[in-house]
Motif scaffolding. Sequence first.
Motif, PDB file in Angstrom:
ATOM      1  N   GLY A  22      -4.312  49.997  27.663  1.00  0.00           N
ATOM      2  CA  GLY A  22      -4.671  48.709  27.359  1.00  0.00           C
ATOM      3  C   GLY A  22      -3.927  47.553  26.695  1.00  0.00           C
ATOM      4  O   GLY A  22      -2.363  47.867  26.496  1.00  0.00           O
ATOM      5  N   SER A  79      -1.523  40.318  32.196  1.00  0.00           N
ATOM      6  CA  SER A  79      -2.261  38.917  32.688  1.00  0.00           C
ATOM      7  C   SER A  79      -1.801  38.204  31.351  1.00  0.00           C
ATOM      8  O   SER A  79      -3.292  36.855  30.335  1.00  0.00           O
ATOM      9  N   SER A 109      -1.238  45.996  34.967  1.00  0.00           N
ATOM     10  CA  SER A 109      -2.057  44.843  35.965  1.00  0.00           C
ATOM     11  C   SER A 109      -2.660  44.765  34.620  1.00  0.00           C
ATOM     12  O   SER A 109      -3.112  43.140  34.584  1.00  0.00           O
ATOM     13  N   ILE A 110      -2.996  45.222  33.208  1.00  0.00           N
ATOM     14  CA  ILE A 110      -3.904  44.771  32.260  1.00  0.00           C
ATOM     15  C   ILE A 110      -3.114  43.465  31.839  1.00  0.00           C
ATOM     16  O   ILE A 110      -3.235  42.386  31.029  1.00  0.00           O
ATOM     17  N   PHE A 164      -0.770  50.445  32.927  1.00  0.00           N
ATOM     18  CA  PHE A 164      -1.763  49.871  31.800  1.00  0.00           C
ATOM     19  C   PHE A 164      -1.278  48.151  32.556  1.00  0.00           C
ATOM     20  O   PHE A 164      -1.625  47.267  32.373  1.00  0.00           O
TER      21      PHE A 164
END
Lengths: 201, 823
Positions: free
Chosen positions: A41, A75, A71-72, A69
Motif C-alpha cells: 500500500g 489517490s 489504486s491505493i 497497489f
Amino acid sequence: MDDYKFLFKVVLVGNAGVGKTCLVRRFTQGLFPPGQGATIGVDFMIKTVEVGNEKVKLQIWDTAGQERFRSITQSYYRSAHALILVYDISCQPTFDCLPDWLREIEEYASSKVLRVLVGNKIDREDREIPTHVGEEFAERHNMYFLETSAKESDNVERLFMQIAEDLMKQARMTNVPRYDSNSQNINDSSGQESSCCNRLT
Amino acid sequence: MTYLMICEALIRLIHTRISFELISFTLAIRFVSLTLFIAGQSRQCTPHSHKNQVLLPLITCAYWSIPATFWSRMATDLNYVEIEARCLQELQQLKIEEENLIMELNSMVNQKTFIEDKIKGLSFLIPKLNVMKNEAEDLVSTVNDISQSSEKISGKIRQLDTARSHVDECLLRVNDLIDLEICSQGVQQAILDLDYEKGAAHVHRFLSMDQSLLKRTANDMNSVSNMLKSVRTLQEAAAQLRAIVEHRFNEAVNNEDLVSIERFFKIFPLLGMHEEGIKEFCTYLRTKVAITAEKNLKSAINLPLADKRYSIVYADTLTLLFEGLARVIDTHQPLLETYYGPGRLLSAVVILQKECDSQIKRILLEWSKSRQIQKKLQQITDLSRMSSSASFSKIEKSDPKDLDILIGEITLMHFRCELYIKFVQRKIMADVEVGIADKELKEKTLKQLDQTILNSVLSQCKHELLSHYLQLEQYFMEESVAKAINMDILETSQQTSSMVDDTFFIIKKCIRRSISTGSLDGICVTINNACRVLENDYCSVLKARLRQGYPSGYLDLSQAYNVLQNSIQGRLQTGDTEQSRTAFIVALNNADSSTEYVTALCDNIMKEIETSCPNMNLNERGKLESCLSGISAVSASLTAIIEYGGQQLKSTAVKPRINPWVDTFMNFSHQLTEDELSAYEAGESFVQTLIMNLETLLSSFKEILSSNNYDHFLQVLTAEVTQRFEKVIMKSQFNRLGGLVLDKEVRSLAGYITSGTYFSVRDQFARLTQIATILNFDQIDEINDYWGNFDGAITWRLTPSEIKSVLNLRVDFKSDEIKRLRL
Ligand SMILES: Nc1nc2c(ncn2[C@@H]2O[C@H](COP(=O)(O)OP(=O)(O)OP(=O)(O)O)[C@@H](O)[C@H]2O)c(=O)[nH]1
Ligand SMILES: [Mg+2]
C-alpha cells in the motif's frame, strides 16, 4: 509541540524494487535497512527539517511499486506538493517505465506539483542507464534530476533538502501575488477616478 | 687520598702548560716549592711510607720537567729581590693551606677509634645471624611439606568427585540398562499385542536415553553382546513402529477411522516424529477442509438468482472456508499442545494455509467469473480515458446502483480475509509466547509467521480485493455524486436543494463502507477520493452557479428552481431572472449547509474509525489524520465560495437598492423649527421609509436564505447602509433640532436591524451613532463630557479631525470655536 511554519507532502513513486523505501528510511532514520520487504500500500513518514531558520515539516508518502497497489497509491498524487519519480540505474526496465509513470502523474497530480527524477543505486557497478540519458529525459519532461545511492547515502539528504527549499520558495511566491492583487485593486480604483476626470473634461 | 689527587693535578698542569713555554719563572718556582712542601707534609703526617715513595719521583719529575732554559733565563733576566718577595708571599699562602689540611687530617684521625669500636660491635652480631638463617631454612622446609600434603589431599577430593560422578553415571547406566532390558523385552511383545501405545512408550524411553552413553556402556561391559542386542532390538522396534504407525495412520485416514487417526496422531511424537506427525495429520485435515470447501463452492455456483443471499453468496462461501479453518485450528490446538508440546502451531498452520490458498483462489476465480469483475473494471478504466479526452456517451455505463451490491460483497470478502489473518496471527503469537523460550528462536518463528502470511495467496487475494473495491468505489462515488447533481431538485419550502443531502449521503456511505473493509489503506484512499470529488465535482458546480450572479426582482423560489433544473440541459434562457436568482440563492444555501455537513462528516468518520480500528499505532493515526485534513480543505473551499457569493449579492442586490433609499436623506431639510419638527414627526419620516424599504428587501431574503447566510447578508447590508448614511450626513447641514431628529433616527434604524439578527450590529453602527451624538449636542463643549481619559468616556471610532468636521455640520456652531477645541 508542532511549531513548523510549512507543511509539504512529498510522494515517492516508481517501479517495485528501485529503492524508494530505502531512500526514505535513509533520509528519515539515517539507515539502510537490510532485508527490506516490498511496501504494502503506502507508508507514511514525517521529518522536520530546517531551511534558513524556518522549520519545514515534510510528510513523506512512500508508495508501493507493485501493480496491484496502484489504486491505493494514485489517490495520494492529488495532494502532493512534490513527486519523486525513482528508477534504478542498474535496471533498464525501471527506466523504460518512466513514461507510464509520467502519464499517471499527468492524470492524477496537480499541475503545479514539483517533479523530481531520481536515478538510484549509483553505488552499483553494473550501471545500465548512463547519467546523461537520465538527465536528458528529465530535461525533456521538465523535471529536476538527481542520482542517488540510498546505500552509500549519496545525495539523499540533498534530494529532500532541495525539495524543501524549492517548495518553500514556491510557497513564498504564491503569497506575494496576494499583495499584488491588493495593489492592483488600488490601481484599478485610481484608474477609474482618472477616467471620471477624463469624462468631466 | 687528597695528596694523590693534588699530585695528579700538578702533573697534568706541568705537562700541559710547561710544554708551551709560556710559564713564568714565579710559577715554576712555585711548583717546585709546592711539590717540595707536599713531600715534606706527607712525610710528616702520614704514617704509611708508601705514599712518600709515590711523591718522591713526582717531585723530581716536577723539577726536571721545567726546561733548563727557564733556569738560565731566571738567572739572567730577573731581579732576585723581586723573586724573593714573591716566593715569600707564596710560602705564606702555602703555610695557611698547610694548617687547614692538618686540621682536617686530625679530625679524621680522631674518628678512627670510634669507627673501629663500631666494627668490633658488629662482628659480635655475626654468630646470631647464622642462627637465624638456620631457623628460617627450617621454616621453609616445613611450609613446603605442608603444601605438598595439602596438594595430595585436594587431589584425593577431586578423585572422590570424579568417583561420585562415575557412580551417578553408573547408576544412570544401570537404570538405562535395566530399562533397556525391560523395553527391549516389552517392545516386541507390545508390537505383537498390537499395543502400539505401549510399544511407542518403550521406544520413547529408549530414545530419551543418552545414546552416546549407551555406546560407552557397551564398550565397558563384558557381556557386550547382551546389551547390544537390546539396543538393536529397540532400534529395530522403533523403525518397525514408525513404519507401522505411519501405515496405520494412512489406513485410518483412508477408512475415515477418526478414532484411529487420533490414536496414531498421538503416537507420532513418542517415536520422535513430531514434524512428520503434524504433517500427516494436517494433510489429513487439509483433505477434510478441501472436501467441505468444494461442496460449499459448488452450492454457491448453483445458487438460484432469486435466492436472498445470491448477491453475497461468494462472501458467504469465503466465510465458510475461514470459519472451517478456524474451527480446525481451534479444536486441534489443544491436542497438538498436549501431545506435541506448545510452540508447534505454526508448522500446522503453514500446512493448512496451503489449502486455504488453493481454495481461496478457486472461490475468487468463480466469483470473478460470475460477477464479471474484469469486464466492469475494464469499463471503468475505458470511461475514465474517454471522459478525459471527449464525451462519448455511447459507451455502456454501469449503473452505480448495480455496482452498489457488488461493492458490498467485496467489502465483506475483504473484511473476512482480514479477520482470518488476524485470527491466525493472534493464535500463533500466543502459542509462540508460551511454547518458545529462546528469544532468538522466538523472533525467527514470528518472522516466519510474517513471511508465511505475506507470501500467501490469501494476502495477495486480499490486496486484489482491496484494489477492485477501491476502483469500483471510486467510480460509484463519482457517478453517484454526478447523478445527485444532475437530478438536483428543490422541494417546496426548502432552502437547500437535494444535491446537498444526496451528495453527503453518498460520501458518507462510501467512507463508512471503506471502514467496513477493515483496511486503513482502504479508508484513507476513500477519504482522498471523497475530497477530490467534493472539491472538483461538487464545489465547482456551486461556484459556477454563483458566478452567474444575482439579478434583482421578486420570486417564488421552488417553482422557479425546478424550471431552471429542467432547462439546465437546454442551456439557460437569458432574462429568466427568477430562475437564475433562485439558482444563486440555493447555491449559496447549499454551500452553507455543506460546511456543516463537512464538519459533521469529519467528526463522525473519526469516531467510527476509532471504534472499528481501536489499536491504531501512532503512524497509522498520523496517516489517517493527514487524509482527514483533506476534508478540512474542502471546508475552506466552501467558505471561500460563500464569501464570493456574499460579494456577488452585495454588488447586485444590496448596493443598487440601498443607495437611492439612503440618498433621499438629502431631500429633507435638517434645520428645523419646532413647528417643522412636529410636522416631520407626524408625517412619514426618512427613517420610517428606509426601514419599510429594508423590511421588504430583508423579508424577501429572510425566507430564502439559510440563517447563516441571512446573517451574513444582513452584515453586508448593514455595512452598506451605515457607510452610505454616513456619506449623506456629511453632505448635509444641521441645526439643533435637526441633530435631535437625526439622533432619534439613527437609534431607531440600529434598533430595527438589531432586532432581526442574533449578531450584534452595534459595532457596525458605532461610527454612525457617534456622529449622531455629536450632532445632537447643545453646546460645542459638550464634547468634553465624552472625550478624554476618564470613566464614562467613550471609545471613539472617529478621529479628532473627523469629530471637528462633524461639529462643523451644525450651522449654529461657530467654526473658530470648533477649531479651538483641543482633542
Ligand atoms: N546497491 C543498492 N541497493 C539498493 C539501494 N537502494 C535500495 N537497494 C536495494 O533494492 C532493493 C529494493 O529496495 P526497496 O527500498 O524496498 O524498493 P522499493 O522501491 O521501496 O520497492 P517497493 O516497495 O516494492 O515499491 C532492496 O534489496 C535494497 O537493498 C542503493 O542505493 N544501492
Ligand atoms: Mg518500498
